[in-house]
Write an enzyme that holds these catalytic residues in place. Structure first.
Site, PDB file in Angstrom:
ATOM      1  N   ASP A  10      12.451   7.272 -13.759  1.00 46.85           N
ATOM      2  CA  ASP A  10      12.313   8.292 -14.798  1.00 46.85           C
ATOM      3  C   ASP A  10      12.303   9.719 -14.239  1.00 46.85           C
ATOM      4  O   ASP A  10      11.448  10.067 -13.417  1.00 46.85           O
ATOM      5  CB  ASP A  10      11.014   8.087 -15.572  1.00 46.85           C
ATOM      6  CG  ASP A  10      10.837   6.655 -16.071  1.00 46.85           C
ATOM      7  OD1 ASP A  10      11.160   5.716 -15.315  1.00 46.85           O
ATOM      8  OD2 ASP A  10      10.364   6.481 -17.199  1.00 46.85           O
ATOM      9  N   GLU A  41      14.446   9.688 -19.874  1.00 47.86           N
ATOM     10  CA  GLU A  41      13.694   9.918 -21.109  1.00 47.86           C
ATOM     11  C   GLU A  41      12.589  10.961 -20.995  1.00 47.86           C
ATOM     12  O   GLU A  41      12.076  11.425 -22.008  1.00 47.86           O
ATOM     13  CB  GLU A  41      13.115   8.603 -21.622  1.00 47.86           C
ATOM     14  CG  GLU A  41      11.949   8.087 -20.841  1.00 47.86           C
ATOM     15  CD  GLU A  41      10.885   7.504 -21.772  1.00 47.86           C
ATOM     16  OE1 GLU A  41      11.167   7.265 -22.943  1.00 47.86           O
ATOM     17  OE2 GLU A  41       9.760   7.311 -21.302  1.00 47.86           O
ATOM     18  N   ASN A  42      12.212  11.336 -19.769  1.00 45.64           N
ATOM     19  CA  ASN A  42      11.157  12.341 -19.599  1.00 45.64           C
ATOM     20  C   ASN A  42      11.678  13.659 -19.054  1.00 45.64           C
ATOM     21  O   ASN A  42      10.912  14.459 -18.530  1.00 45.64           O
ATOM     22  CB  ASN A  42      10.074  11.813 -18.661  1.00 45.64           C
ATOM     23  CG  ASN A  42       9.305  10.646 -19.237  1.00 45.64           C
ATOM     24  OD1 ASN A  42       9.242   9.580 -18.635  1.00 45.64           O
ATOM     25  ND2 ASN A  42       8.718  10.815 -20.422  1.00 45.64           N
ATOM     26  N   ASN A  68      10.560   4.805 -24.583  1.00 46.93           N
ATOM     27  CA  ASN A  68       9.725   5.062 -25.749  1.00 46.93           C
ATOM     28  C   ASN A  68       9.789   6.503 -26.224  1.00 46.93           C
ATOM     29  O   ASN A  68       9.418   6.802 -27.372  1.00 46.93           O
ATOM     30  CB  ASN A  68       8.265   4.667 -25.469  1.00 46.93           C
ATOM     31  CG  ASN A  68       7.671   5.400 -24.274  1.00 46.93           C
ATOM     32  OD1 ASN A  68       8.243   5.374 -23.180  1.00 46.93           O
ATOM     33  ND2 ASN A  68       6.528   6.029 -24.450  1.00 46.93           N
ATOM     34  N   HIS A  69      10.261   7.415 -25.381  1.00 52.31           N
ATOM     35  CA  HIS A  69      10.436   8.815 -25.785  1.00 52.31           C
ATOM     36  C   HIS A  69      11.899   9.140 -26.079  1.00 52.31           C
ATOM     37  O   HIS A  69      12.309  10.303 -26.004  1.00 52.31           O
ATOM     38  CB  HIS A  69       9.907   9.754 -24.698  1.00 52.31           C
ATOM     39  CG  HIS A  69       8.430   9.657 -24.480  1.00 52.31           C
ATOM     40  ND1 HIS A  69       7.508   9.722 -25.503  1.00 52.31           N
ATOM     41  CD2 HIS A  69       7.702   9.483 -23.339  1.00 52.31           C
ATOM     42  CE1 HIS A  69       6.288   9.605 -25.017  1.00 52.31           C
ATOM     43  NE2 HIS A  69       6.371   9.449 -23.699  1.00 52.31           N
ATOM     44  N   HIS A 150      12.311  -0.981 -20.026  1.00 51.83           N
ATOM     45  CA  HIS A 150      11.320   0.096 -20.099  1.00 51.83           C
ATOM     46  C   HIS A 150      10.056  -0.486 -20.723  1.00 51.83           C
ATOM     47  O   HIS A 150       9.970  -0.649 -21.938  1.00 51.83           O
ATOM     48  CB  HIS A 150      11.885   1.242 -20.945  1.00 51.83           C
ATOM     49  CG  HIS A 150      11.156   2.535 -20.776  1.00 51.83           C
ATOM     50  ND1 HIS A 150      11.390   3.385 -19.722  1.00 51.83           N
ATOM     51  CD2 HIS A 150      10.194   3.121 -21.528  1.00 51.83           C
ATOM     52  CE1 HIS A 150      10.624   4.459 -19.832  1.00 51.83           C
ATOM     53  NE2 HIS A 150       9.867   4.309 -20.922  1.00 51.83           N
ATOM     54  N   HIS A 175       9.169   3.221 -16.712  1.00 52.48           N
ATOM     55  CA  HIS A 175       8.102   3.683 -17.615  1.00 52.48           C
ATOM     56  C   HIS A 175       6.814   4.042 -16.912  1.00 52.48           C
ATOM     57  O   HIS A 175       6.199   5.044 -17.253  1.00 52.48           O
ATOM     58  CB  HIS A 175       7.798   2.671 -18.718  1.00 52.48           C
ATOM     59  CG  HIS A 175       6.653   3.089 -19.601  1.00 52.48           C
ATOM     60  ND1 HIS A 175       6.722   4.188 -20.436  1.00 52.48           N
ATOM     61  CD2 HIS A 175       5.381   2.576 -19.762  1.00 52.48           C
ATOM     62  CE1 HIS A 175       5.564   4.322 -21.079  1.00 52.48           C
ATOM     63  NE2 HIS A 175       4.740   3.363 -20.678  1.00 52.48           N
ATOM     64  N   HIS A 177       6.176   5.082 -13.874  1.00 57.20           N
ATOM     65  CA  HIS A 177       6.333   6.182 -12.918  1.00 57.20           C
ATOM     66  C   HIS A 177       5.700   5.881 -11.561  1.00 57.20           C
ATOM     67  O   HIS A 177       5.610   6.764 -10.706  1.00 57.20           O
ATOM     68  CB  HIS A 177       5.751   7.493 -13.462  1.00 57.20           C
ATOM     69  CG  HIS A 177       6.450   8.031 -14.661  1.00 57.20           C
ATOM     70  ND1 HIS A 177       6.353   9.353 -15.051  1.00 57.20           N
ATOM     71  CD2 HIS A 177       7.272   7.441 -15.569  1.00 57.20           C
ATOM     72  CE1 HIS A 177       7.065   9.547 -16.147  1.00 57.20           C
ATOM     73  NE2 HIS A 177       7.639   8.389 -16.475  1.00 57.20           N
TER      74      HIS A 177
END
Length: 257
Positions: A10, A41-42, A68-69, A150, A175, A177
Site C-alpha cells: 500500500d 488505495e492510501n 476498503n478505501h 486486501h 491492508h 501495512h
C-alpha cells in the site's frame, strides 16, 4: 519461460508516492521484473485521486489495486469505470463503479489480476471473497493469475491461500501495512505472503505521524491524519513464475529504504 512479478504494498500519502516514483523503475530493472502490481488505495491517506492513480501507473505499475478505501475520494468513480488497469475489490457490491478482475496481455502470455477484499473485521457488506474468486477464475483464460487479497485477518488470508493453491500463480495480502515473514510456495504451486507491508514513511504508525496515532489511542482528538515526514521504504515481494505451468517457483521479500 520464467516471469518475475513484483507486488508492491500500500502506497501511503504523498511521501510514499514520491518514493515509489523515484525507486520503482530502478527496482524493476534490478530484479528483471516483467509485470508489476501496486496497491494504491492510501495514496491520499484515505483513497486516491485520478491524478494519483496515473502517477502510480506512470511510475511503472501495470495494474493498480485498491481496498476498503477504494471510494475514499469519490471523484475516482469515473476513472474506475473507464480504466482497465485500475481495479477495486471484485466482491464489492455490483452497484459500485469499476471492476475487480482484468486480463493483461504480456507479449503472448495472459496475466489475470484479481482484487478481493476480506470480510473478517474489515468489509462485512462485501460478497464472500472465496466464492467471488471462484466466479472470476471462470471468466476468460490466462496462463498466470495474480491475486491481491486486501484483508485484515491473517487467518482469512491464509485460508484463501490454501483455497486457491494450484489454481492461481501468486496470492498476496495487503491492508495491514506491516510485512510478514511467511513468504512461501504452497504445496500445489501458488506463491504466497500474508502481507506485503507498505510504501511510505519509515518512522510512522502505518504511514501516519506517530504522535497522532498515540493520541488517538490515549482517547484524544488527533485530528485529520497526516503522513509522517522523513525517509521512506518500499515494501513488497517478487514472485518467480513458470509461464508454461502457471506455478510459482520462488518468493522474495522486498524492503527498499
Amino acid at each position: 519461460m520464467e516471469y518475475r512479478v513484483l507486488a508492491v504494498g500500500d502506497v501511503v500519502g504523498e511521501p510514499g508516492l514520491r518514493h515509489l516514483e523515484r525507486h520503482l523503475r530502478p527496482l524493476q530493472k534490478l530484479k528483471n521484473i516483467a509485470f508489476t502490481v501496486v496497491n494504491g488505495e492510501n495514496a491520499s491517506g484515505v483513497g486516491l485521486t485520478e491524478e494519483q492513480a496515473w502517477r502510480i501507473r506512470d511510475a511503472g505499475a501495470d495494474a493498480v489495486t485498491l481496498g476498503n478505501h477504494a471510494f475514499g475520494k469519490t471523484q475516482i468513480a469515473a476513472c474506475l469505470d473507464e480504466t482497465s488497469w485500475l481495479l477495486r475489490p471484485a466482491n464489492l457490491s455490483g452497484r459500485a463503479p469499476g471492476h475487480g478482475c482484468e486480463i493483461f496481455d504480456l507479449g503472448g502470455v495472459r496475466i489475470r489480476v484479481l482484487n478481493l477484499i476480506g470480510r473478517c473485521d474489515l468489509s462485512w457488506g462485501a460478497d464472500n471473497p472465496f466464492t467471488a474468486a471462484d466466479r472470476n477464475l471462470e471468466r476468460g483464460e490466462a496462463e498466470l493469475t495474480l491475486v491481491d487479497f486486501h484483508a485484515e485477518a491473517t487467518s482469512e488470508k491464509l485460508a484463501m491461500g490454501y483455497y486457491l493453491d494450484g489454481r492461481v500463480s501468486a496470492l498476496w495480502g495487503t491492508h495491514t501495512h506491516v510485512p510478514t515473514a511467511d513468504e512461501r510456495v504452497y504445496p500445489k504451486g501458488t506463491g504466497y505472503i500474508t502481507d506485503l507491508g507498505m510504501t511510505g514513511p519509515v518512522e510512522s504508525v502505518l504511514g501516519i505521524e506517530p504522535a497522532q496515532s498515540v493520541e488517538s489511542f490515549l482517547g484524544g482528538l488527533p485530528g485529520r491524519y497526516r503522513p509522517a515526514a522523513g525517509p521512506c521504504k518500499l515494501q513488497g515481494a517478487v514472485f518467480t513464475l513458470d509461464g508454461s505451468t502457471g506455478r510459482c517457483t520462488g518468493v522474495e521479500r522486498i524492503d527498499l529504504r
